[in-house]
Design a protein around this motif. Structure first.
Motif, PDB file in Angstrom:
ATOM      1  N   SER A  16      36.639  43.914  48.989  1.00 61.65           N
ATOM      2  CA  SER A  16      37.958  43.361  48.777  1.00 61.65           C
ATOM      3  C   SER A  16      37.972  42.122  47.769  1.00 61.65           C
ATOM      4  O   SER A  16      39.090  41.774  47.175  1.00 61.65           O
ATOM      5  N   PHE A  17      36.821  41.344  47.962  1.00 58.65           N
ATOM      6  CA  PHE A  17      36.693  40.377  46.942  1.00 58.65           C
ATOM      7  C   PHE A  17      36.420  40.920  45.360  1.00 58.65           C
ATOM      8  O   PHE A  17      37.324  40.275  44.428  1.00 58.65           O
ATOM      9  N   LEU A  18      35.539  41.709  45.444  1.00 58.80           N
ATOM     10  CA  LEU A  18      34.875  42.160  44.239  1.00 58.80           C
ATOM     11  C   LEU A  18      35.992  43.067  43.325  1.00 58.80           C
ATOM     12  O   LEU A  18      35.915  42.544  42.089  1.00 58.80           O
ATOM     13  N   ALA A  19      36.419  43.972  43.853  1.00 59.29           N
ATOM     14  CA  ALA A  19      37.177  44.971  43.340  1.00 59.29           C
ATOM     15  C   ALA A  19      38.505  44.249  42.448  1.00 59.29           C
ATOM     16  O   ALA A  19      38.333  44.623  41.087  1.00 59.29           O
ATOM     17  N   PRO A  20      39.244  43.520  42.981  1.00 60.08           N
ATOM     18  CA  PRO A  20      40.219  42.961  41.987  1.00 60.08           C
ATOM     19  C   PRO A  20      39.739  42.118  41.031  1.00 60.08           C
ATOM     20  O   PRO A  20      40.091  42.102  39.952  1.00 60.08           O
ATOM     21  N   PHE A  21      38.642  41.455  41.395  1.00 57.70           N
ATOM     22  CA  PHE A  21      38.160  40.440  40.183  1.00 57.70           C
ATOM     23  C   PHE A  21      37.362  41.230  39.057  1.00 57.70           C
ATOM     24  O   PHE A  21      37.809  41.158  37.973  1.00 57.70           O
ATOM     25  N   ALA A  22      36.756  42.365  39.695  1.00 56.80           N
ATOM     26  CA  ALA A  22      35.949  43.196  38.553  1.00 56.80           C
ATOM     27  C   ALA A  22      36.804  43.863  37.919  1.00 56.80           C
ATOM     28  O   ALA A  22      36.815  43.889  36.373  1.00 56.80           O
ATOM     29  N   LEU A  23      37.809  44.490  38.290  1.00 59.56           N
ATOM     30  CA  LEU A  23      38.738  45.264  37.465  1.00 59.56           C
ATOM     31  C   LEU A  23      39.498  44.708  36.408  1.00 59.56           C
ATOM     32  O   LEU A  23      39.536  45.111  35.608  1.00 59.56           O
TER      33      LEU A  23
END
Ligand SMILES: NC(=O)c1ccc[n+]([C@@H]2O[C@H](COP(=O)([O-])OP(=O)(O)OC[C@H]3O[C@@H](n4cnc5c(N)ncnc54)[C@H](OP(=O)(O)O)[C@@H]3O)[C@@H](O)[C@H]2O)c1
Length: 308
Positions: free
Chosen positions: A198-205
């Motif tokens: 939940s933290f990583l996906a928005p940030f990475a994308l």
């Protein structure tokens, strides 16, 4: 005969294999070897040769600068207490050939990969009761074979494993914690993996899509960031994970403006992206649970198109 439960008291003499001695694997291998454990890195010929000759050199503001001697093999042949898996998703299938199920036996298999789908892959290949997924919060980079730069002022591990006896997780957590990273055992594997996702996906994308650090993303692309955080939270909730979009946004706002995601750094370096393991997995989970994710769908498609 010594059983694994006895050995897992880990009195300073455990044997740990590390598949993929890169940013994460190299850091953990170096820390465990420095703490007195026998560490066997599993790698390709060239990296294994470099590790045998030079050991693992870690540079870290938290753990100090040190060199630790490790063993290195191209395939697991020794009986170990645990095998840490720290390759990227894109290399997982090929790398697992280095860990034959019979050689692993009843040792714990502990993947540190980002994403949510790899535990099922591992359980299809190995004994279910040994697969103990971990989540790691750290920034650590392999700058050359066996040369690791730990850049973040923290290194935190959450160990889970719904199919693994709790005492085995506690024993491994004690070993990891004593060697360096702050380590805890969490009771719910799904929650642990989705909290990271939940933290990583928005940030990475978003950082990868726009080639901008977090500071610019959260100001110039605030609307998309908010939408992605909400979509990811809805998917997480549907999968049984945590969902707190307000808190997620507040965490992004607290990070230094120059923060980059590892997917973004991979894109900059021309490396393969873990796009399928992060964006792809998110879309598959959304589809499975009937959660609408229009912004994620568009961003993943744009990122895929940009790679071809
Ligand atoms: N780095 C971070 O700060 C960080 C933080 C949190 C989570 N993660 C996650 O942790 C996972 C690992 O990332 P990473 O950054 O540590 O990756 P990395 O630095 O690229 O390291 C991957 C390692 O895997 C090795 N490898 C590749 N193919 C292999 C094979 N077939 N057999 C054996 N070894 C193989 C590479 O070997 P060579 O050295 O020979 O190339 C390299 O040492 C990813 O899922 C990532 O998302 C990373």
């Amino acid at each position: 005969m010594t059983t694994h439960d006895e050995k897992l008291t880990y009195d300073g003499g455990s044997t740990v294999a590390v598949l993929g001695p890169g940013g994460i694997g190299g850091l953990l291998a170096g820390l465990l070897a420095r703490a007195g454990h026998r560490v066997i890195c599993l790698a390709g010929d060239e990296t294994a040769a470099a590790l045998r000759t030079r050991g693992i050199r870690v540079r870290s503001a938290v753990f100090g600068d040190f060199t630790a001697q490790v063993e290195a093999e191209t395939e697991l042949r020794t009986r170990v207490d645990a095998c840490l898996v720290a390759v990227k998703h894109t290399a997982l299938d090929a790398a697992l050939d280095r860990v034959p199920p019979a050689a692993l036996g009843d040792a714990l298999l502990v993947p540190f990969l980002n994403g949510v789908e790899h535990p099922a892959t591992l359980r299809a290949r190995y004994r279910e009761d040994v697969v103990a997924p971990a989540v790691i919060r750290v920034e650590s980079t392999r700058v050359a074979p066996g040369e690791i730069v730990h850049g973040s002022p923290f290194a935190e591990v959450d160990l889970a494993g719904d199919t693994v006896p709790r005492e085995r997780l506690e024993a491994l957590a004690a070993v990891l914690g004593a060697a360096g990273p702050t380590t805890r055992v969490l009771p719910d594997e799904t929650a642990a993996l989705w909290a990271k996702m939940s933290f990583l996906a928005p940030f990475a994308l978003l950082t990868t899509r726009y080639g901008l650090p977090l500071g610019d993303v959260r100001t110039r692309h605030r609307e998309e960031l908010t939408a992605l955080v909400e979509e990811t939270a809805a998917v997480s909730r549907a999968c049984g994970g945590p969902a707190d979009p307000v808190q997620a946004l507040a965490r992004y706002d607290a990070f230094p403006a120059g923060t980059k995601s590892s997917m973004q750094r991979d894109a900059e370096a021309g490396h393969r992206l873990e796009l399928d393991a992060i964006g792809g997995a998110l879309l598959r989970a959304a589809d499975q649970h009937g959660v609408p994710v229009p912004v994620t769908t568009r961003l993943v498609a744009e990122l895929e198109a940009a790679r071809h």
